[in-house]
Design a protein around this motif. Structure first.
Motif, PDB file in Angstrom:
ATOM      1  N   LEU A 139      82.019-108.960  -6.888  1.00 32.27           N
ATOM      2  CA  LEU A 139      81.131-109.801  -7.699  1.00 32.27           C
ATOM      3  C   LEU A 139      79.665-109.562  -7.328  1.00 32.27           C
ATOM      4  N   LEU A 140      79.404-109.462  -6.034  1.00 30.71           N
ATOM      5  CA  LEU A 140      78.064-109.227  -5.487  1.00 30.71           C
ATOM      6  C   LEU A 140      78.168-108.066  -4.514  1.00 30.71           C
ATOM      7  N   VAL A 141      77.288-107.062  -4.682  1.00 31.82           N
ATOM      8  CA  VAL A 141      77.280-105.892  -3.813  1.00 31.82           C
ATOM      9  C   VAL A 141      75.925-105.821  -3.115  1.00 31.82           C
ATOM     10  N   VAL A 142      75.944-105.583  -1.801  1.00 34.91           N
ATOM     11  CA  VAL A 142      74.722-105.431  -1.024  1.00 34.91           C
ATOM     12  C   VAL A 142      74.718-104.044  -0.402  1.00 34.91           C
ATOM     13  N   GLU A 143      73.651-103.291  -0.633  1.00 38.44           N
ATOM     14  CA  GLU A 143      73.421-102.020   0.053  1.00 38.44           C
ATOM     15  C   GLU A 143      72.144-102.169   0.852  1.00 38.44           C
ATOM     16  N   VAL A 144      72.207-101.871   2.143  1.00 43.42           N
ATOM     17  CA  VAL A 144      71.022-101.863   2.993  1.00 43.42           C
ATOM     18  C   VAL A 144      70.499-100.434   2.983  1.00 43.42           C
ATOM     19  N   LEU A 145      69.282-100.270   2.485  1.00 42.69           N
ATOM     20  CA  LEU A 145      68.712 -98.945   2.276  1.00 42.69           C
ATOM     21  C   LEU A 145      68.188 -98.351   3.574  1.00 42.69           C
ATOM     22  N   SER A 146      68.632 -97.142   3.870  1.00 45.64           N
ATOM     23  CA  SER A 146      68.155 -96.377   5.012  1.00 45.64           C
ATOM     24  C   SER A 146      67.411 -95.162   4.484  1.00 45.64           C
ATOM     25  N   PRO A 147      66.569 -94.539   5.304  1.00 45.96           N
ATOM     26  CA  PRO A 147      65.844 -93.354   4.827  1.00 45.96           C
ATOM     27  C   PRO A 147      66.769 -92.277   4.259  1.00 45.96           C
ATOM     28  N   GLY A 148      67.915 -92.050   4.906  1.00 48.08           N
ATOM     29  CA  GLY A 148      68.820 -91.009   4.451  1.00 48.08           C
ATOM     30  C   GLY A 148      69.672 -91.366   3.256  1.00 48.08           C
ATOM     31  N   THR A 149      69.776 -92.649   2.918  1.00 45.60           N
ATOM     32  CA  THR A 149      70.644 -93.071   1.807  1.00 45.60           C
ATOM     33  C   THR A 149      69.880 -93.686   0.636  1.00 45.60           C
ATOM     34  N   ARG A 150      68.596 -93.919   0.808  1.00 47.70           N
ATOM     35  CA  ARG A 150      67.793 -94.629  -0.191  1.00 47.70           C
ATOM     36  C   ARG A 150      67.942 -94.040  -1.607  1.00 47.70           C
ATOM     37  N   ALA A 151      67.764 -92.744  -1.740  1.00 46.12           N
ATOM     38  CA  ALA A 151      67.807 -92.125  -3.079  1.00 46.12           C
ATOM     39  C   ALA A 151      69.175 -92.296  -3.725  1.00 46.12           C
ATOM     40  N   GLU A 152      70.239 -92.059  -2.958  1.00 48.10           N
ATOM     41  CA  GLU A 152      71.596 -92.205  -3.491  1.00 48.10           C
ATOM     42  C   GLU A 152      71.911 -93.667  -3.822  1.00 48.10           C
ATOM     43  N   ASP A 153      71.533 -94.596  -2.924  1.00 48.90           N
ATOM     44  CA  ASP A 153      71.815 -96.016  -3.138  1.00 48.90           C
ATOM     45  C   ASP A 153      71.084 -96.560  -4.364  1.00 48.90           C
ATOM     46  N   LYS A 154      69.834 -96.111  -4.575  1.00 48.35           N
ATOM     47  CA  LYS A 154      69.050 -96.608  -5.711  1.00 48.35           C
ATOM     48  C   LYS A 154      69.303 -95.804  -6.982  1.00 48.35           C
ATOM     49  N   GLY A 155      70.066 -94.731  -6.874  1.00 49.97           N
ATOM     50  CA  GLY A 155      70.359 -93.875  -8.022  1.00 49.97           C
ATOM     51  C   GLY A 155      71.798 -94.005  -8.468  1.00 49.97           C
ATOM     52  N   ARG A 156      72.565 -93.005  -8.094  1.00 49.47           N
ATOM     53  CA  ARG A 156      73.950 -92.920  -8.547  1.00 49.47           C
ATOM     54  C   ARG A 156      74.790 -94.142  -8.173  1.00 49.47           C
ATOM     55  N   LYS A 157      74.701 -94.591  -6.905  1.00 52.58           N
ATOM     56  CA  LYS A 157      75.515 -95.734  -6.490  1.00 52.58           C
ATOM     57  C   LYS A 157      75.170 -96.986  -7.293  1.00 52.58           C
ATOM     58  N   LEU A 158      73.888 -97.240  -7.478  1.00 51.50           N
ATOM     59  CA  LEU A 158      73.462 -98.402  -8.257  1.00 51.50           C
ATOM     60  C   LEU A 158      74.042 -98.322  -9.665  1.00 51.50           C
ATOM     61  N   ASP A 159      73.922 -97.171 -10.298  1.00 45.23           N
ATOM     62  CA  ASP A 159      74.459 -97.001 -11.653  1.00 45.23           C
ATOM     63  C   ASP A 159      75.975 -97.205 -11.683  1.00 45.23           C
ATOM     64  N   ASP A 160      76.666 -96.670 -10.677  1.00 44.69           N
ATOM     65  CA  ASP A 160      78.128 -96.835 -10.633  1.00 44.69           C
ATOM     66  C   ASP A 160      78.520 -98.299 -10.425  1.00 44.69           C
ATOM     67  N   TYR A 161      77.823 -99.002  -9.551  1.00 48.30           N
ATOM     68  CA  TYR A 161      78.115-100.426  -9.349  1.00 48.30           C
ATOM     69  C   TYR A 161      77.867-101.218 -10.632  1.00 48.30           C
ATOM     70  N   LYS A 162      76.777-100.925 -11.325  1.00 52.61           N
ATOM     71  CA  LYS A 162      76.457-101.654 -12.559  1.00 52.61           C
ATOM     72  C   LYS A 162      77.493-101.401 -13.643  1.00 52.61           C
ATOM     73  N   ALA A 163      78.195-100.283 -13.578  1.00 50.63           N
ATOM     74  CA  ALA A 163      79.219 -99.970 -14.585  1.00 50.63           C
ATOM     75  C   ALA A 163      80.532-100.724 -14.350  1.00 50.63           C
ATOM     76  N   LEU A 164      80.707-101.303 -13.172  1.00 54.48           N
ATOM     77  CA  LEU A 164      81.928-102.064 -12.900  1.00 54.48           C
ATOM     78  C   LEU A 164      81.843-103.430 -13.580  1.00 54.48           C
ATOM     79  N   PRO A 165      82.810-103.799 -14.405  1.00 59.93           N
ATOM     80  CA  PRO A 165      82.726-105.048 -15.167  1.00 59.93           C
ATOM     81  C   PRO A 165      82.653-106.313 -14.316  1.00 59.93           C
ATOM     82  N   SER A 166      83.206-106.305 -13.114  1.00 60.45           N
ATOM     83  CA  SER A 166      83.205-107.515 -12.286  1.00 60.45           C
ATOM     84  C   SER A 166      81.871-107.749 -11.573  1.00 60.45           C
ATOM     85  N   VAL A 167      81.081-106.711 -11.367  1.00 62.37           N
ATOM     86  CA  VAL A 167      79.828-106.847 -10.611  1.00 62.37           C
ATOM     87  C   VAL A 167      78.795-107.601 -11.446  1.00 62.37           C
TER      88      VAL A 167
END
Length: 183
Positions: free
Chosen positions: A101-129
């Motif tokens: 229902l709620l997803v939290v990603e803590v952004l690190s220098p090495g993951t920031r681009a992926e977390d704010k890009g592809r992962k964010l888009d994939d999470y938003k595509a899940l109907p329950s989120v």
């Protein structure tokens, strides 16, 4: 000669049986294993604080729980490990968090681009989120995304004292998320 895990292709079902190196953490992206970097102390502290803030608001919500390092299945080829997830439909003993229902990603220098890009888009595509928090571990900054009917909206909280979580129905103080992190 041993095959590096990053060179293997597999499904989520195969990935969940994959053991890898015991001290390593992995995700599966488009059928390829990706090793996750070990989190910094600040990352771990902020993750724990996020879990605590969510968990303490669940007293009146039986059946709901906050989970750290929660597995989220996107499709048959992609499986992420989110820093914190709230579900109200947990499945006992499962590696997959059902109906996040709620997803939290803590952004690190090495993951920031992926977390704010592809992962964010994939999470938003899940109907329950319904809500996503992107919490920076280098500065006091939180980006909050929330679902509105058929679209998503976001707000950046830079230097603000709190933000409203629609899922939790309460204000979340940045001082609490960043407590003991040095930020």
């Amino acid at each position: 000669m041993a095959t590096h895990p990053e060179n293997l292709r597999m499904s989520v079902a195969e990935f969940l049986r994959f053991e890898g190196e015991p001290v390593r953490r992995y995700e599966l992206v488009e059928g390829r294993i990706r090793m996750m970097a070990a989190p910094t102390g600040e990352h771990g502290t902020i993750t724990g604080n996020c879990w605590g803030e969510i968990d303490r608001r669940l007293e009146g919500r039986p059946g709901c729980r906050a989970q750290v390092e929660a597995g989220i299945r996107i499709d048959d080829q992609t499986f992420y490990v989110a820093d914190v997830v709230l579900t109200c439909n947990p499945e006992r003993g499962s590696q997959i968090t059902r109906d996040p229902l709620l997803v939290v990603e803590v952004l690190s220098p090495g993951t920031r681009a992926e977390d704010k890009g592809r992962k964010l888009d994939d999470y938003k595509a899940l109907p329950s989120v319904a809500e996503i928090w992107l919490v920076d571990c280098e500065r006091r900054a939180v980006q909050v995304w929330w679902r509105e009917e058929e679209s998503w909206s976001a707000r950046d909280h830079l230097g603000s004292s709190s933000f409203e979580s629609r899922v939790l129905g309460d204000a979340i103080a940045l001082d609490r998320l960043y407590r003991n992190s040095g930020l």
